[in-house]
Design an enzyme around this catalytic site. Structure first.
Site, mmCIF file in Angstrom:
data_model
loop_
_atom_site.group_PDB
_atom_site.id
_atom_site.type_symbol
_atom_site.label_atom_id
_atom_site.label_comp_id
_atom_site.label_asym_id
_atom_site.label_seq_id
_atom_site.Cartn_x
_atom_site.Cartn_y
_atom_site.Cartn_z
ATOM 1 N N ILE A 1 -8.826 -4.660 -9.908
ATOM 2 C CA ILE A 1 -10.205 -5.677 -9.400
ATOM 3 C C ILE A 1 -11.253 -4.616 -8.494
ATOM 4 O O ILE A 1 -11.898 -4.700 -7.572
ATOM 5 C CB ILE A 1 -9.809 -6.377 -8.251
ATOM 6 C CG1 ILE A 1 -8.485 -6.104 -7.264
ATOM 7 C CG2 ILE A 1 -8.908 -7.016 -9.268
ATOM 8 C CD1 ILE A 1 -8.577 -7.451 -6.521
ATOM 9 N N GLY A 2 -10.881 -3.225 -8.707
ATOM 10 C CA GLY A 2 -11.347 -2.130 -7.894
ATOM 11 C C GLY A 2 -10.760 -1.023 -6.699
ATOM 12 O O GLY A 2 -11.779 -0.378 -6.160
ATOM 13 N N GLN B 1 0.126 -4.300 -4.740
ATOM 14 C CA GLN B 1 -0.049 -3.644 -5.870
ATOM 15 C C GLN B 1 0.302 -2.478 -6.275
ATOM 16 O O GLN B 1 1.733 -2.184 -6.550
ATOM 17 C CB GLN B 1 -1.586 -3.564 -6.343
ATOM 18 C CG GLN B 1 -2.670 -4.122 -6.551
ATOM 19 C CD GLN B 1 -2.372 -4.932 -8.287
ATOM 20 O OE1 GLN B 1 -1.230 -5.213 -8.536
ATOM 21 N NE2 GLN B 1 -3.346 -5.343 -8.847
ATOM 22 N N LYS C 1 3.946 1.752 0.779
ATOM 23 C CA LYS C 1 3.296 0.736 1.245
ATOM 24 C C LYS C 1 1.847 -0.037 0.886
ATOM 25 O O LYS C 1 1.821 -0.525 0.179
ATOM 26 C CB LYS C 1 3.577 0.380 2.847
ATOM 27 C CG LYS C 1 4.256 0.425 3.510
ATOM 28 C CD LYS C 1 4.655 0.930 5.037
ATOM 29 C CE LYS C 1 6.568 1.310 5.200
ATOM 30 N NZ LYS C 1 6.659 1.252 6.771
ATOM 31 N N GLY C 2 1.029 -0.670 1.116
ATOM 32 C CA GLY C 2 -0.149 -0.423 1.097
ATOM 33 C C GLY C 2 -1.351 -0.628 2.023
ATOM 34 O O GLY C 2 -0.419 -0.664 3.633
ATOM 35 N N GLY D 1 -4.547 -2.454 1.644
ATOM 36 C CA GLY D 1 -5.779 -2.957 1.396
ATOM 37 C C GLY D 1 -6.555 -4.755 3.110
ATOM 38 O O GLY D 1 -7.033 -4.140 2.982
ATOM 39 N N GLU D 2 -5.323 -5.766 3.062
ATOM 40 C CA GLU D 2 -5.891 -6.619 3.612
ATOM 41 C C GLU D 2 -5.769 -6.258 4.979
ATOM 42 O O GLU D 2 -6.003 -6.047 5.534
ATOM 43 C CB GLU D 2 -5.601 -7.742 3.102
ATOM 44 C CG GLU D 2 -6.035 -8.654 2.311
ATOM 45 C CD GLU D 2 -4.930 -9.209 1.111
ATOM 46 O OE1 GLU D 2 -4.921 -10.206 0.552
ATOM 47 O OE2 GLU D 2 -3.915 -8.110 1.235
#
Length: 345
Positions: A54-55, A98, A291-292, A294-295
């Protein structure tokens, strides 16, 4: 914090700091993801997963993870059809999951495919699998006495009737929250971050300009540092809009903010200087330490800006967005309290 720096008679500058944490992957339920991997003819690789791009750059990240695990180049990795009717379950693109969920599943699938390949090569070379190194499309023993290209290795493996394929499944085990005492384990992995914001506040118009944001975030193992910086920068810009501009209104239960002429979004002129600091604290429950981001990159921005406004002009805004009207109203209330205090003095 340092004392506010005045840029003009009507503008005052302030700095604020805020920190936050974020639990990644789906909340209070078992999150899971699967993937297939195959070392193919020519020393290339195919990865099949139901991931959705999704980008955020997940396909690039997965290609890098697969290449690292298989010992080939990222450009030699093909991410296959993500139609969930033909690929393993990947679940949704959200919850900053993701890289954590799909990335680990792909890594495990690639490790199994590599093990199948190395088993055949080790038997042929009469060495242990631990002595074989795969790197940049080549396979060799640790002492460099035996070597071949990945293309040759795959061809040899298939000549023995073995296709070097693998499957991977990664699970993040969560629990719900106890309704009595709130105990539980709603997430398996957490990321942390802190940001500093610097603003100018116009005391005549109430306008707030964000001059700079310094953002330090723990992302586990950074697979693609440039992509991580892009995620942090994008999160900060979104949060600037949330903090200062994006106001959704209703009248009698119907939205009065019906278009982008009234629902104001940040433009390039509103984007501050963003300085990203990547902290790598590998996750112990992740096979590859990821880990991540994004948010989580959005979480500290709004409170840091609100704290900077307070540092600049001494008023606290308690609801978002901090529009010029709200800032001016808070400044008027501050002056009224000061006048009332002088009368009673």
């Amino acid at each position: 914090m340092n004392a506010p720096l005045r840029t003009s008679l009507k503008q005052k500058r302030g700095r604020g700091i805020a920190a936050g944490w974020y639990g990644i992957a789906r909340t209070a339920t078992i999150d899971r993801a699967g993937a297939w991997a195959e070392l193919d003819d020519g020393g290339t690789a195919k990865i099949v997963t139901g991931v959705t791009e999704i980008g955020e750059g997940i396909l690039t990240v997965l290609a890098q993870i697969a290449a690292d695990e298989l010992g080939i180049r990222p450009q030699d990795v093909t991410i296959g059809d993500n139609d969930t009717a033909r690929s393993p379950e990947a679940a949704h693109a959200g919850a900053t999951r993701q890289t954590y969920m799909i990335g680990n599943a792909v890594a495990l699938a690639c490790q199994e495919a590599r093990q199948r390949l190395l088993k055949e090569i080790a038997e042929e070379w009469q060495v242990s699998m631990d002595e074989i190194i795969c790197s940049n499309g080549k396979i060799h023993t640790s002492d460099q006495s035996r070597s071949m290209s990945m293309s040759e290795a795959v061809e040899f493996c298939k000549s023995r009737g073995v296709v070097p394929v693998g499957s991977g499944s990664f699970t993040a085990n969560h629990t719900g929250l106890d309704p009595e005492d709130g105990s539980g384990r709603p997430w398996q992995s957490y990321v942390y971050g802190a940001q500093v914001a610097e603003v100018d506040v116009d005391t005549e118009t109430g306008e707030v300009q964000v001059l700079g944001v310094w953002a330090a975030h723990d992302v586990g193992r950074a697979v693609n540092p440039q992509g991580v910086e892009g995620q942090i920068e994008g999160g900060v810009v979104m949060a600037v809009g949330q903090t200062l501009m994006e106001e959704y209104k209703q009248e009698d239960g119907y939205p009065s903010t019906q278009n982008l002429a009234k629902y104001i979004l940040p433009t390039s002129l509103d984007v501050p200087q963003i300085n990203s600091v990547i902290i790598e604290d590998p996750d112990p429950l992740s096979p590859i330490g990821v880990k991540g981001i994004g948010e989580p990159s959005m979480i500290p921005t709004a409170p840091a800006i609100i704290n900077a406004i307070y540092d600049a002009v001494g008023v606290r805004i308690h609801s978002l967005p901090a529009t010029p009207e709200k800032v001016l109203a808070a400044l008027r209330q501050k002056r009224k309290r000061a006048d009332a205090g002088e009368k009673h003095a």
